[in-house]
Design a protein around this motif. Structure first.
Motif, short mmCIF file in Angstrom:
data_model
loop_
_atom_site.label_atom_id
_atom_site.label_comp_id
_atom_site.label_asym_id
_atom_site.label_seq_id
_atom_site.Cartn_x
_atom_site.Cartn_y
_atom_site.Cartn_z
N SER A 191 0.82 -1.23 0.00
CA SER A 191 0.00 0.00 0.00
C SER A 191 0.85 1.26 0.00
CB SER A 191 -0.92 0.02 1.22
OG SER A 191 -0.18 0.29 2.41
N GLN A 192 2.12 1.12 0.43
CA GLN A 192 3.04 2.26 0.50
C GLN A 192 2.54 3.36 1.44
OE1 GLN A 192 6.33 2.65 -1.45
NE2 GLN A 192 5.85 0.56 -0.85
N ALA A 193 1.76 2.98 2.43
CA ALA A 193 1.28 3.95 3.41
C ALA A 193 2.35 4.15 4.48
CB ALA A 193 -0.01 3.46 4.06
N PRO A 194 2.85 5.36 4.66
CA PRO A 194 3.91 5.61 5.65
C PRO A 194 3.52 5.18 7.06
CG PRO A 194 3.65 7.50 4.20
CD PRO A 194 2.49 6.59 3.92
N SER A 195 2.22 5.23 7.34
CA SER A 195 1.75 4.91 8.69
C SER A 195 1.79 3.42 9.00
CB SER A 195 0.30 5.41 8.86
OG SER A 195 -0.56 4.77 7.92
N SER A 196 2.16 2.60 8.03
CA SER A 196 2.10 1.15 8.25
C SER A 196 3.39 0.56 8.80
CB SER A 196 1.76 0.45 6.93
OG SER A 196 2.80 0.65 5.97
N SER A 197 4.47 1.31 8.78
CA SER A 197 5.77 0.73 9.16
C SER A 197 5.81 0.30 10.62
CB SER A 197 6.91 1.71 8.87
OG SER A 197 6.72 2.92 9.56
N SER A 210 7.73 -17.34 10.09
CA SER A 210 7.39 -16.95 8.72
C SER A 210 6.78 -15.55 8.68
CB SER A 210 6.44 -17.97 8.10
OG SER A 210 5.20 -17.99 8.77
N VAL A 211 6.13 -15.14 9.78
CA VAL A 211 5.59 -13.78 9.86
C VAL A 211 6.75 -12.79 10.05
CG1 VAL A 211 4.07 -12.21 11.12
CG2 VAL A 211 3.40 -14.60 10.78
N ARG A 212 7.71 -13.18 10.90
CA ARG A 212 8.88 -12.31 11.10
C ARG A 212 9.65 -12.16 9.78
NH1 ARG A 212 9.53 -15.90 15.45
NH2 ARG A 212 11.60 -16.63 14.75
N GLU A 213 9.71 -13.23 9.03
CA GLU A 213 10.42 -13.19 7.74
C GLU A 213 9.78 -12.19 6.78
OE1 GLU A 213 11.75 -16.28 4.18
OE2 GLU A 213 9.89 -16.61 5.28
N ILE A 214 8.45 -12.25 6.64
CA ILE A 214 7.78 -11.34 5.70
C ILE A 214 7.85 -9.91 6.20
CG2 ILE A 214 5.40 -11.45 6.62
CD1 ILE A 214 6.35 -11.63 2.91
N ALA A 215 7.86 -9.73 7.54
CA ALA A 215 7.97 -8.39 8.10
C ALA A 215 9.34 -7.81 7.80
CB ALA A 215 7.72 -8.43 9.60
N ALA A 216 10.38 -8.64 7.97
CA ALA A 216 11.75 -8.16 7.69
C ALA A 216 11.89 -7.77 6.22
CB ALA A 216 12.75 -9.26 8.04
N GLU A 217 11.26 -8.53 5.35
CA GLU A 217 11.31 -8.21 3.93
C GLU A 217 10.49 -6.97 3.60
OE1 GLU A 217 10.60 -10.54 -0.29
OE2 GLU A 217 9.32 -11.04 1.41
N ALA A 218 9.29 -6.88 4.19
CA ALA A 218 8.36 -5.78 3.89
C ALA A 218 8.92 -4.43 4.31
CB ALA A 218 7.02 -6.04 4.57
N LEU A 219 9.67 -4.38 5.38
CA LEU A 219 10.22 -3.10 5.83
C LEU A 219 11.14 -2.48 4.79
CD1 LEU A 219 10.82 -3.79 9.61
CD2 LEU A 219 9.33 -2.02 8.65
N GLY A 220 11.80 -3.32 4.02
CA GLY A 220 12.67 -2.80 2.96
C GLY A 220 11.91 -2.14 1.84
N ARG A 221 10.59 -2.43 1.76
CA ARG A 221 9.75 -1.84 0.71
C ARG A 221 8.80 -0.78 1.26
NH1 ARG A 221 6.22 -5.47 -0.66
NH2 ARG A 221 6.79 -7.22 0.67
N SER A 222 8.84 -0.57 2.56
CA SER A 222 7.91 0.36 3.19
C SER A 222 8.51 1.77 3.26
CB SER A 222 7.60 -0.12 4.61
OG SER A 222 6.77 0.79 5.29
N PRO A 223 7.70 2.80 2.94
CA PRO A 223 8.21 4.18 2.96
C PRO A 223 8.82 4.58 4.30
CG PRO A 223 6.04 4.10 1.95
CD PRO A 223 6.29 2.75 2.54
N GLY A 224 8.29 4.05 5.38
CA GLY A 224 8.81 4.40 6.70
C GLY A 224 9.71 3.33 7.29
N GLY A 225 10.21 2.44 6.43
CA GLY A 225 10.99 1.30 6.92
C GLY A 225 12.23 1.68 7.68
N ALA A 226 12.88 2.78 7.30
CA ALA A 226 14.12 3.18 7.96
C ALA A 226 13.91 3.50 9.44
CB ALA A 226 14.72 4.39 7.24
N SER A 227 12.68 3.85 9.81
CA SER A 227 12.40 4.16 11.21
C SER A 227 12.50 2.90 12.09
CB SER A 227 11.00 4.77 11.36
OG SER A 227 10.00 3.84 10.98
N ALA A 228 12.48 1.73 11.44
CA ALA A 228 12.56 0.48 12.19
C ALA A 228 13.95 -0.14 12.09
CB ALA A 228 11.52 -0.50 11.66
N LYS A 229 14.95 0.69 11.82
CA LYS A 229 16.30 0.14 11.59
C LYS A 229 16.83 -0.63 12.80
CE LYS A 229 18.59 4.51 12.76
NZ LYS A 229 19.48 5.58 12.26
N ASP A 230 16.53 -0.15 13.99
CA ASP A 230 17.03 -0.84 15.19
C ASP A 230 16.41 -2.23 15.32
OD1 ASP A 230 18.58 1.33 15.80
OD2 ASP A 230 17.16 2.19 17.24
#
Length: 317
Positions: A191-197, A210-230
């Motif tokens: 969805s590319q919604a910044p509020s979803s990260s 498997s949920v953690r795996e898709i989350a780790a992958e999805a953050l790389g495609r999410s507009p606000g993914g960098a906020s979850a770098k830690d």
């Protein structure tokens, strides 16, 4: 009789063959109609869905996936309730192949069908048609007891990419079923919604790997993914290497240089894919602080790892 048929005489011949008492002749007629690609063939194939031979009906349901439009959608939705499960399954698969948005008008009412199988098939078919009218029934389907229906409902909502549907996807990310949660997280990234990260980042702590795996992958495609770098860096210690691999890939995509040394530790991982991904990520990040680790990995036993290490080192120079 097989081949490309171009005129009415050919279709008349095939219509006659479909009425034959010989099942083999009827089967050949179905194949010829599927080969023809003619719009008029859809009508004849639709009539063959009443064939007494379930094998022929299954063949017809599969053949209709090669066509498109409202008439094909009408035939396939009716075949979803065939008494033979293999026919119904073939119809569901063909229905998902339809690309004409007008087909949605035929498919939409079947989302309210009493059968979970039919509801699931209708939602799956609606997904790529991307009709806004599908949003309301898809949102309602998120409350359905059968998880397979909720999974397809999430797909419909995600493909529409509507801002108003983000809250529903955020809620679905907490579903009791892990596959539904995976689908919701993927849809939130799509969805590319910044509020979803934030929701995606929380999923890095999910009990199901498997949920953690898709989350780790999805953050790389999410507009606000960098906020979850830690949280991504912390995922490099996950007990499952599949999660770590996706975290490495996302850290590289997000250009998170602070995770370089943590990534470098994976250059000694037993899994070659992990070592290869780590080397590629360090090159992508131009992480000069990881040079000693890369130099040690230059003699890795895996050729692909060595190739990535050489590339990474060249990026540091």
């Amino acid at each position: 009789m097989a081949g490309i048929f171009e005129d009415t005489a050919d279709l008349d011949e095939l219509a006659e063959a479909l009425r034959s008492t010989d099942a083999g002749e009827r089967r050949v007629a179905v194949l010829a109609l599927a080969d023809s690609g003619l719009p008029d063939a859809v009508h004849l194939l639709s009539s063959a869905l009443n064939d007494p031979d379930s094998g022929i009906r299954q063949q017809v349901a599969s053949a209709l996936g090669s066509f498109d439009g409202v008439e094909a959608a009408n035939a396939l939705t009716k075949a979803l309730t065939d008494s033979e499960p293999a026919v119904a399954q073939a119809a569901a698969e063909s229905l998902a192949e339809l690309k004409d948005p007008g087909s949605a008008d035929v498919i939409l009412p079947f989302v309210d069908h009493a059968s979970a199988f039919v509801k699931e098939a209708a939602l799956r078919a609606l997904k790529e048609l991307r009709r806004p009218e599908a949003l309301k029934p898809a949102l309602e389907a998120l409350q359905y007891p059968d998880a397979s229906v909720r999974i397809q409902a999430v797909g419909v909502i995600g493909f529409l990419k509507l801002e108003e549907s983000v809250p529903a996807l955020r809620s679905a990310a907490g579903d009791v079923n892990a596959t539904v949660r995976r689908a919701a997280i993927n849809a939130l990234a799509f969805s590319q919604a910044p509020s979803s990260s934030d929701v995606i980042a929380r999923a890095l702590g999910d009990a199901e790997w498997s949920v953690r795996e898709i989350a780790a992958e999805a953050l790389g495609r999410s507009p606000g993914g960098a906020s979850a770098k830690d949280a991504l860096v912390a995922s490099l210690e996950d007990e499952f290497w599949q999660v770590r691999l996706k975290a490495i890939r996302s850290l590289a995509a997000l250009k998170v240089r602070s995770g370089a040394l943590a990534i470098a530790k994976s250059l000694t991982h037993p899994q070659p894919n992990m070592r290869k991904e780590a080397a590629a990520a360090l090159g992508e990040l131009r992480a000069s602080e990881a040079r000693p680790y890369l130099e040690k990995a230059a003699d890795d036993i895996d050729a692909d790892v060595r190739k990535n290490v050489r590339w990474a080192l060249s990026r540091l120079d």
